[in-house]
Scaffold this active site. Structure first.
Site, PDB file in Angstrom:
ATOM      1  N   GLY B  15      39.535  49.960  37.157  1.00  0.00           N
ATOM      2  CA  GLY B  15      38.836  49.578  35.937  1.00  0.00           C
ATOM      3  C   GLY B  15      37.342  49.430  36.158  1.00  0.00           C
ATOM      4  N   THR B 143      35.989  44.181  41.356  1.00  0.00           N
ATOM      5  CA  THR B 143      36.963  43.848  40.316  1.00  0.00           C
ATOM      6  C   THR B 143      36.511  42.638  39.518  1.00  0.00           C
ATOM      7  OG1 THR B 143      39.165  43.003  39.840  1.00  0.00           O
ATOM      8  CG2 THR B 143      38.370  42.600  42.034  1.00  0.00           C
ATOM      9  N   ASP B 145      38.521  40.939  38.039  1.00  0.00           N
ATOM     10  CA  ASP B 145      39.626  39.985  38.198  1.00  0.00           C
ATOM     11  C   ASP B 145      39.385  38.990  39.335  1.00  0.00           C
ATOM     12  OD1 ASP B 145      40.875  41.275  36.156  1.00  0.00           O
ATOM     13  OD2 ASP B 145      42.267  42.399  37.427  1.00  0.00           O
ATOM     14  N   GLY B 190      42.521  39.771  32.871  1.00  0.00           N
ATOM     15  CA  GLY B 190      43.002  39.204  34.130  1.00  0.00           C
ATOM     16  C   GLY B 190      44.510  39.273  34.160  1.00  0.00           C
ATOM     17  N   ARG B 191      45.018  40.171  34.955  1.00  0.00           N
ATOM     18  CA  ARG B 191      46.447  40.449  34.919  1.00  0.00           C
ATOM     19  C   ARG B 191      47.250  39.306  35.523  1.00  0.00           C
ATOM     20  NH1 ARG B 191      46.374  45.112  37.749  1.00  0.00           N
ATOM     21  NH2 ARG B 191      45.887  46.433  35.966  1.00  0.00           N
ATOM     22  N   ARG B 302      33.881  43.601  30.418  1.00  0.00           N
ATOM     23  CA  ARG B 302      33.735  44.252  31.720  1.00  0.00           C
ATOM     24  C   ARG B 302      32.588  45.253  31.748  1.00  0.00           C
ATOM     25  NH1 ARG B 302      39.241  48.001  32.068  1.00  0.00           N
ATOM     26  NH2 ARG B 302      38.398  49.777  30.954  1.00  0.00           N
TER      27      ARG B 302
END
Lengths: 415, 415
Positions: B15, B143, B145, B190-191, B302
């Site tokens: 991503g 990332t 994340d 945020g997975r 993002r």
């Protein structure tokens, strides 16, 4: 001109913008300077604060904090969506307003908002006149929709437009990153006027804009939309970026967003919109079998003060201060308007227009600016909008985060 | 240490972030300086560009444009989500990669991405070693994340966190403007790790943050959520602001977003998320009978380079340039990591960690940082995150719009 001594009352109304507080700052700073002004009141939640006598004493605020309002988004005093009934139907609110004005000796009234708010402002102005209550009433324009009549543009629009164009460029970069194809449908605010959605086209000047743009000025046809997207998808390996107004309607006048849900209506009877990106994404996904991502700019587009246009902030401030100056000079029953000067470099003058003429007339995007079979925006729009988004705000930070105004909000004792 | 002469190959994967291109700039600028480097290739769409021999000749680019990559969001060379099969199952891709590396004499390989990309990088590194092909392989972390193991934080996270905190403050102002009550549910990316959602809590330091925050680190209970919202709604006249991770799951491990739709999965087998704000808004609207607005920060969080953290941009650039320096010095099979120094003022060192240790290990938010019965974030998080979001980027503009890098992208002739 007769000098009028008394209290100033200011209220904010309608949807927030990034710069509505800049106009408040302009009103307060200018009012605090004048010997004619005995008190400076801020109404909490606009007209509702007047009806309920909820006022803040703006003289108790620090000047430095009032100036920070220039970079504080949304309506710091609280906003309202409250529709005054027609006078001939119900005089209750009007009588109450007159009573409150008399009690607090309010001789200057400034109301900051869009179409509906100017209608409210106009009604109050006319009522006070009919009762021979001397009060100078001035509207201060505000709306990201940019649909107020009689002004070159509206404070709030340019900052929202800058958010839309900037974010569209960033999203373009993001949604073109894979080679697997993605249709992105971005929904932009604007009930009946497509000014803000059209601002997405500014991103095209830098090669990072939407392939297709749909404004509410034209009837929307879902079949044509599917064909438009299909055509671009074929040319661009299924990578398609679409900007769409929340307010698009089919030729029967039905909102496309209504295709999914029943609509709720606000107290002005306007449909509460949102969700059209989602509706159309579903249709594209089903018909083209490609990956689709709906995006709503939602509240971010109207409160993104960190990316505000400096031009907009300054003009919003000036709109407030000019309203006070004009009122102190004896003007009433007007709204401050911007007139673009016929000069090489962008320049505006601050003028006035009768509230009667402003209220409830919507200014939409000229149809001749909509190009490419209803999917593009002409250079005329860019020439119109680009000067408005110029300038970077000196956005105050604290710990790396926005330093918004911290008002004391000292309440005025009810009389 | 043996000096190794040959071509540099760099690829972007996973991503996009606001600063992944800053790392690319770091790699390119550093590589272009060295006499050991014969060519500097950029792979189009990461690993796919390698398999298909789609390379850009980065030596043909102007240095000034390469430096503008520092402020250009998303992955300028194109990204990819492509999972290398396990070697023991299918050697095809590995053989092809070795073939391409030999053909172009690639002796330095830099791969920029998150967990999955580091897994890819690790597999390639180990395969080349097993075939005695001398190549120095370095992972460059990336990332939003912030879930990579072994590094204090990841490039990309801080800028996304700054977007989330700043925008949350602005939204707070907007959604508290009426006195009629509004529950706003904001969905943050945020997975499995809640770092970015936790960043919403930074807005609370300025009094403009969410009342309730839910991370994916804890099992999510819809009934408890309804109770939490009800409680705040009672205290705050139905004005409630909630930040919620897209990845929240119930105690059976089922995504809350799945409650509405069947989930699609990406090629790594990860569920494709989105829509949890919408699901929960529907539940709140039904159960509390209040007005609810779901908001997704979507791609904006993002790719919002205009509000990037300067600290993040500089660190991302340095992560790229340090990867090159370390490789030229003889290091291989590592990822660059950040180690926070035990100093009064924030400072990091750039170190290395074995790719083996990084790949596929997720770093989540410490459970002891989640407070207030699973709805709050502790001061420890603020102490951790605040230094990362500091500094305003000198964001280049042109006509009031972002001036992104304009690369020539000269293609390398296939051999």
């Amino acid at each position: 001109m007769k000098q009028l001594k008394g209290a100033v009352l200011f209220g904010q109304s309608g949807g927030p913008t990034s710069v509505i507080n800049a106009s408040a700052a302009g009103v307060f700073v200018e009012a605090l300077k004048s010997d004619l002004v005995t008190e400076v009141y801020g109404a909490e939640h606009g007209i509702r604060g007047i009806l309920e006598e909820n006022f803040f004493d703006m003289r108790k605020e620090d000047l430095s904090e009032l100036l920070l309002l220039k970079n504080t988004p949304s309506s710091e005093l609280g906003s309202v969506r409250y529709k005054l009934k027609a006078l001939e139907k119900d005089e209750t609110d009007y009588k109450r307003i007159l009573e409150v004005f008399e009690k607090y000796n309010i001789r200057y009234f400034f109301y900051n908002g869009g179409n509906d708010s100017m209608d409210t402002c106009n009604k109050i102005s006319k009522y006070l006149q009919s009762k021979n209550y001397e009060c100078r009433v001035m509207g201060v324009p505000k709306t990201i929709d940019n649909d107020l009549f009689g002004t070159d543009h509206c404070p709030g629009f340019a900052s929202a437009a800058k958010y839309v164009a900037t974010t569209m460029m960033e999203i373009y970069k993001d949604c073109h990153v894979y080679d697997t194809g993605l249709v992105t449908v971005v929904e932009v605010m604007g009930r009946n006027a497509g000014w803000l959605t059209a601002s997405a086209s500014l991103a095209n000047l830098k090669g990072c804009g939407p392939d297709l743009i749909y404004l509410p000025e034209l009837a929307f046809d879902v079949e044509k939309f599917v064909q438009d997207v299909t055509k671009v998808a074929k040319e661009k390996k299924n990578n398609v970026l679409v900007a769409i107004s929340e307010g698009i309607k089919d030729k029967e006048g039905r909102y496309i967003s209504e295709y999914a849900n029943d609509l709720k209506r606000d107290s002005f009877g306007h449909a509460q919109l949102g969700g059209v990106a989602s509706v159309l994404s579903g249709i594209i996904s089903e018909r083209l079998g490609v990956k689709v991502r709906p995006i709503e700019f939602s509240l971010m587009q109207r409160c993104g003060a960190h990316v505000a246009s400096k031009t907009d902030v300054e003009e919003a401030f000036n709109a407030g201060s000019m309203a006070v100056k004009y009122a102190l000079e004896g003007n009433t029953d007007k709204m401050v308007v911007f007139t673009r000067q016929n000069t090489k470099d962008y320049k505006i003058s601050y003028d006035m227009l009768d509230l009667d003429k402003v209220a409830n007339t919507e200014k939409t995007v000229p149809l001749e600016w909509i190009t490419n079979n209803g999917t593009g925006i002409s250079q005329e729009f860019a020439d119109y909008a680009l000067p408005l988004i110029q300038g970077v705000v000196d956005f105050p930070l604290e710990d790396g985060l926005p330093r918004f105004a911290r008002l004391k909000k000292v309440r005025v004792e009810k009389k």
